[in-house]
Scaffold this active site. Structure first.
Site, PDB file in Angstrom:
ATOM      1  N   CYS A 132       0.734  -1.770  -0.050  1.00 42.15           N
ATOM      2  CA  CYS A 132      -0.018  -0.148  -0.516  1.00 42.15           C
ATOM      3  C   CYS A 132       1.002   0.958  -0.061  1.00 42.15           C
ATOM      4  O   CYS A 132       2.744   1.479   0.158  1.00 42.15           O
ATOM      5  CB  CYS A 132      -0.734  -0.158   1.111  1.00 42.15           C
ATOM      6  SG  CYS A 132      -0.290   0.122   2.624  1.00 42.15           S
ATOM      7  N   CYS A 168       0.782   3.737   2.227  1.00 43.59           N
ATOM      8  CA  CYS A 168       1.607   4.042   3.497  1.00 43.59           C
ATOM      9  C   CYS A 168       2.774   3.145   3.860  1.00 43.59           C
ATOM     10  O   CYS A 168       3.538   3.615   3.933  1.00 43.59           O
ATOM     11  CB  CYS A 168       0.111   4.404   4.284  1.00 43.59           C
ATOM     12  SG  CYS A 168      -0.454   2.458   5.137  1.00 43.59           S
TER      13      CYS A 168
END
Length: 137
Positions: free
Chosen positions: A46, A48
């Site tokens: 992802c 993040c």
């Protein structure tokens, strides 16, 4: 093919930062069951993870308070190893990316995805510095 490239880059990033990649439950047990302090970065693909968690993990290698072991597992890729790490993290829901601090095989604390996603890398680094100071000194 694209996802394989993303995964490979993420793996390489952690290896270059000095983290040992654990791919099996036996790899996980061999490190975590040893006496000492283990810092685990539960990696993922992802945004993040790439923009916050991995840069923060790299930063923590240079922090004054040290772990004995810096390791990583890849959620969604190395399922067996990730499940084994999570078995040591009693009281915490599965979360990736995340960070686990273990001492002598016992979970001390975790920085979970909700504490990473949407935060600045230095905010996450400060949380980890505080955790290292509290549990690894």
């Amino acid at each position: 093919m694209f996802m394989n490239d993303v995964v490979q880059v993420a793996r390489q990033e952690m290896a270059e930062a000095g983290y040992t990649e654990l791919k099996t439950s036996e790899d996980v047990d061999a490190v975590i069951q040893k006496p000492g302090k283990t810092f685990v970065m539960i990696n993922s693909v992802c945004g993040c993870a790439g923009g916050i968690a991995r840069p923060t993990a790299k930063y923590m290698k240079n922090y004054d308070v040290k772990a004995d072991n810096y390791v990583t597992v890849f959620a969604g890729q190395d399922r067996e190893a990730t499940a084994q790490v999570r078995s040591y993290c009693e009281g915490y829901e599965p979360s990736s990316p995340s960070f686990a601090l273990l001492k002598d095989g016992e979970i001390q604390t975790m920085i979970e995805r909700h504490e990473i996603e949407g935060h600045e890398p230095m905010e996450v680094a400060e949380k980890l510095e505080n955790a290292f100071d509290q549990y690894f000194k």
